[in-house]
Motif scaffolding. Structure first.
Motif, mmCIF file in Angstrom:
data_model
loop_
_atom_site.group_PDB
_atom_site.id
_atom_site.type_symbol
_atom_site.label_atom_id
_atom_site.label_comp_id
_atom_site.label_asym_id
_atom_site.label_seq_id
_atom_site.Cartn_x
_atom_site.Cartn_y
_atom_site.Cartn_z
ATOM 1 N N GLU A 211 1.625 12.168 -20.649
ATOM 2 C CA GLU A 211 2.033 11.506 -21.891
ATOM 3 C C GLU A 211 3.513 11.136 -21.859
ATOM 4 O OE1 GLU A 211 -1.090 13.479 -25.112
ATOM 5 O OE2 GLU A 211 0.755 14.570 -24.613
ATOM 6 N N LEU A 212 4.338 12.011 -21.280
ATOM 7 C CA LEU A 212 5.764 11.707 -21.140
ATOM 8 C C LEU A 212 5.972 10.477 -20.263
ATOM 9 C CD1 LEU A 212 7.304 15.263 -20.727
ATOM 10 C CD2 LEU A 212 7.905 13.607 -22.505
ATOM 11 N N VAL A 213 5.242 10.411 -19.144
ATOM 12 C CA VAL A 213 5.365 9.264 -18.235
ATOM 13 C C VAL A 213 5.046 7.972 -18.993
ATOM 14 C CG1 VAL A 213 4.384 8.143 -16.187
ATOM 15 C CG2 VAL A 213 4.936 10.580 -16.128
ATOM 16 N N GLU B 270 7.694 5.002 -19.960
ATOM 17 C CA GLU B 270 7.420 3.641 -19.504
ATOM 18 C C GLU B 270 7.502 2.657 -20.678
ATOM 19 O OE1 GLU B 270 4.119 1.185 -16.874
ATOM 20 O OE2 GLU B 270 3.689 3.239 -17.476
ATOM 21 N N LYS B 271 6.919 3.022 -21.809
ATOM 22 C CA LYS B 271 6.967 2.161 -22.995
ATOM 23 C C LYS B 271 8.399 2.022 -23.521
ATOM 24 C CE LYS B 271 2.241 2.942 -24.515
ATOM 25 N NZ LYS B 271 1.373 3.544 -25.541
ATOM 26 N N THR C 255 0.744 1.751 -11.258
ATOM 27 C CA THR C 255 2.086 2.291 -11.048
ATOM 28 C C THR C 255 2.593 2.830 -12.378
ATOM 29 O OG1 THR C 255 3.330 0.299 -11.575
ATOM 30 C CG2 THR C 255 2.523 0.507 -9.308
ATOM 31 N N ALA C 256 3.684 3.558 -12.313
ATOM 32 C CA ALA C 256 4.281 4.109 -13.534
ATOM 33 C C ALA C 256 5.454 3.248 -14.001
ATOM 34 C CB ALA C 256 4.722 5.548 -13.292
ATOM 35 N N GLY C 257 5.529 2.023 -13.515
ATOM 36 C CA GLY C 257 6.555 1.099 -13.999
ATOM 37 C C GLY C 257 7.982 1.539 -13.745
ATOM 38 N N GLY C 258 8.211 2.229 -12.671
ATOM 39 C CA GLY C 258 9.562 2.681 -12.355
ATOM 40 C C GLY C 258 9.876 4.083 -12.827
ATOM 41 N N ASP D 227 5.215 7.584 -7.742
ATOM 42 C CA ASP D 227 3.935 7.679 -8.443
ATOM 43 C C ASP D 227 2.791 7.664 -7.432
ATOM 44 O OD1 ASP D 227 3.572 4.929 -7.743
ATOM 45 O OD2 ASP D 227 4.515 4.309 -9.612
ATOM 46 N N GLN D 228 1.565 7.726 -7.927
ATOM 47 C CA GLN D 228 0.384 7.796 -7.070
ATOM 48 C C GLN D 228 0.282 6.579 -6.160
ATOM 49 O OE1 GLN D 228 -3.240 8.026 -9.289
ATOM 50 N NE2 GLN D 228 -4.528 8.071 -7.481
#
Length: 133
Positions: free
Chosen positions: A114-116, A120-121, A82-85, A68-69
């Protein structure tokens, strides 16, 4: 071995290589920074370089590299979310495949960001369920 004792539950359900990566990096970081959040962040950064979180565990990524960034920028002074993994740098097709595996509703009409977020959720829900929370 401190790394084995502190191994997060998501990594306990993951391949041995992911566990080994976290343990070795964590132990080295503890020697450098001491026990605590910084050592854990360092260990997770190493895992995220080769693995991505899918549901309640980590799976090998198709390629090595930042996920991620935040991972791409690095450094303690640069704090980005972060994108949480989730491998946010993966292709949309790959993210769609992960979303399908996690049965994310509405995935076919989602944009890549939106997919990311949705993955993550879904990962967080799966982890809470696996922990019995």
């Amino acid at each position: 071995m401190p790394g084995r004792e502190d191994l997060p539950s998501t990594l306990r359900r993951s391949p041995e290589k992911a566990q080994h990566t976290w343990e070795k990096t964590h132990d080295s970081a503890v020697e450098t920074y001491g026990e605590g959040e910084r050592s854990h962040r360092t260990a997770f950064a190493a895992v995220k370089h080769q693995f991505e979180k899918v549901g309640d565990h980590w799976e090998p990524k198709g390629r090595k590299g930042p996920s991620d960034q935040q991972a791409a920028g690095g450094g303690p002074e640069r704090r980005a979310p972060t994108a949480g993994g989730v491998d946010a740098n993966a292709t949309k097709d790959h993210l769609m495949s992960v979303a399908r595996k996690l049965d994310v509703p509405g995935r076919s009409s989602m944009t890549k960001p939106e997919l990311v977020t949705a993955i993550e959720k879904a990962n967080d829900r799966a982890t809470r369920k696996a922990r019995g929370d």
